[in-house]
Design a protein around this motif. Structure first.
Motif, PDB file in Angstrom:
ATOM      1  N   PRO A  53      23.241  -3.291  38.117  1.00  0.00           N
ATOM      2  CA  PRO A  53      23.981  -3.813  36.787  1.00  0.00           C
ATOM      3  C   PRO A  53      22.748  -4.095  35.971  1.00  0.00           C
ATOM      4  O   PRO A  53      23.101  -3.603  34.685  1.00  0.00           O
ATOM      5  N   VAL A  54      21.682  -4.849  36.399  1.00  0.00           N
ATOM      6  CA  VAL A  54      20.593  -5.136  35.439  1.00  0.00           C
ATOM      7  C   VAL A  54      20.067  -4.018  34.825  1.00  0.00           C
ATOM      8  O   VAL A  54      19.896  -3.700  33.445  1.00  0.00           O
ATOM      9  N   ALA A  55      19.659  -2.918  35.413  1.00  0.00           N
ATOM     10  CA  ALA A  55      19.090  -1.634  35.083  1.00  0.00           C
ATOM     11  C   ALA A  55      20.164  -0.767  34.119  1.00  0.00           C
ATOM     12  O   ALA A  55      19.776  -0.233  33.072  1.00  0.00           O
ATOM     13  N   THR A  56      21.231  -0.682  34.481  1.00  0.00           N
ATOM     14  CA  THR A  56      22.474  -0.317  33.684  1.00  0.00           C
ATOM     15  C   THR A  56      22.485  -0.795  32.103  1.00  0.00           C
ATOM     16  O   THR A  56      22.628  -0.086  31.265  1.00  0.00           O
ATOM     17  N   SER A  57      22.546  -2.101  32.328  1.00  0.00           N
ATOM     18  CA  SER A  57      22.392  -2.994  31.127  1.00  0.00           C
ATOM     19  C   SER A  57      21.416  -2.697  30.287  1.00  0.00           C
ATOM     20  O   SER A  57      21.654  -2.468  28.932  1.00  0.00           O
ATOM     21  N   LEU A  58      20.179  -2.929  30.839  1.00  0.00           N
ATOM     22  CA  LEU A  58      18.978  -2.479  29.851  1.00  0.00           C
ATOM     23  C   LEU A  58      18.951  -1.178  29.387  1.00  0.00           C
ATOM     24  O   LEU A  58      18.769  -0.819  28.284  1.00  0.00           O
ATOM     25  N   ALA A  59      19.583  -0.255  30.162  1.00  0.00           N
ATOM     26  CA  ALA A  59      19.291   1.320  29.615  1.00  0.00           C
ATOM     27  C   ALA A  59      20.432   1.306  28.399  1.00  0.00           C
ATOM     28  O   ALA A  59      20.131   1.858  27.387  1.00  0.00           O
ATOM     29  N   VAL A  60      21.688   0.826  28.520  1.00  0.00           N
ATOM     30  CA  VAL A  60      22.700   0.910  27.675  1.00  0.00           C
ATOM     31  C   VAL A  60      22.083   0.181  26.331  1.00  0.00           C
ATOM     32  O   VAL A  60      22.518   0.610  25.170  1.00  0.00           O
ATOM     33  N   SER A  61      21.659  -1.076  26.536  1.00  0.00           N
ATOM     34  CA  SER A  61      21.149  -1.776  25.277  1.00  0.00           C
ATOM     35  C   SER A  61      20.173  -0.965  24.573  1.00  0.00           C
ATOM     36  O   SER A  61      19.852  -1.470  23.182  1.00  0.00           O
ATOM     37  N   PHE A  62      19.404  -0.084  24.951  1.00  0.00           N
ATOM     38  CA  PHE A  62      18.308   0.864  24.203  1.00  0.00           C
ATOM     39  C   PHE A  62      19.125   1.965  23.612  1.00  0.00           C
ATOM     40  O   PHE A  62      18.336   2.702  22.929  1.00  0.00           O
ATOM     41  N   VAL A  63      20.255   2.152  23.906  1.00  0.00           N
ATOM     42  CA  VAL A  63      20.821   3.557  23.406  1.00  0.00           C
ATOM     43  C   VAL A  63      21.779   3.273  21.970  1.00  0.00           C
ATOM     44  O   VAL A  63      22.612   2.034  22.232  1.00  0.00           O
TER      45      VAL A  63
END
Length: 197
Positions: A53-63
């Motif tokens: 969940p943390v990795a997904t959240s970080l990845a989505v925040s950069f898109v």
């Protein structure tokens, strides 16, 4: 030459539904999150979230809309050169995960600004770096809202000012709910500390 299509009533209803759902998510989590006891628990989820969940959240925040609109154009113009960006990004992420994040985690801090204050023993350093980031983010968000508004205008004929205004209002509303929630939580923390003392 083909004329530009415009929104029908059904299109406006769908757009309104999407914006309402986006706002509703913010309202829902603002109400549900009132049960949280501190801003650290809110920001860090009690430090008990898994890696996915943390990795997904970080990845989505950069898109952002700039990425979605700009990347295909960049690849079209320059070919596979854009893949070097992905390689560099992966390398940077690995370095940050192994060298910087453990320091932040062990110090128990939530932002790089806290680290700057600790490292340089200067509140002014923290404030100046935070202000520089705020200015950069304001400039970036202007483009981040303008890019999809321009694309929407080009494809549908939806007024540019209407799109900018609508997206800006929804984002402001959503952000103000979270900001208000954090303010209330900080007041609760201060009140609980006052009772203990």
């Amino acid at each position: 030459m083909e004329s530009i299509k415009t929104f029908s009533i059904a299109d406006y209803v769908i757009l309104a539904c999407i914006l309402t759902i986006s706002s509703g998510i913010g309202v829902y989590y603002a109400v549900v999150s009132r049960k949280r006891r501190s801003s650290k628990e809110f920001l860090l989820a009690g430090r008990n979230m898994g890696a996915v969940p943390v990795a997904t959240s970080l990845a989505v925040s950069f898109v952002s809309s700039i990425t979605v609109i700009g990347t295909p154009a960049e690849v079209y113009l320059n070919g596979c050169m854009f893949s070097f960006y992905a390689v560099n990004y992966l390398t940077t992420a690995i370095i940050a995960a192994h060298f910087f994040l453990p320091v932040f985690y062990n110090l128990g801090i939530t932002s790089v600004y806290e680290y700057l204050e600790i490292r340089f023993k200067s509140k002014a350093c923290r404030i100046v770096s935070c202000c520089v980031f705020i200015v950069q983010t304001l400039l970036y968000m202007g483009i981040g809202i303008y890019a999809p508004s321009l694309a929407l205008n080009a494809v549908t004929g939806f007024p540019l000012w209407g799109s900018v205004l609508t997206v800006g209002l929804v984002c402001t509303f959503y952000t103000s709910i979270v900001s208000n929630l954090l303010r209330i939580q900080k007041e609760r923390e201060r009140a609980s500390v006052g009772k203990i003392v």
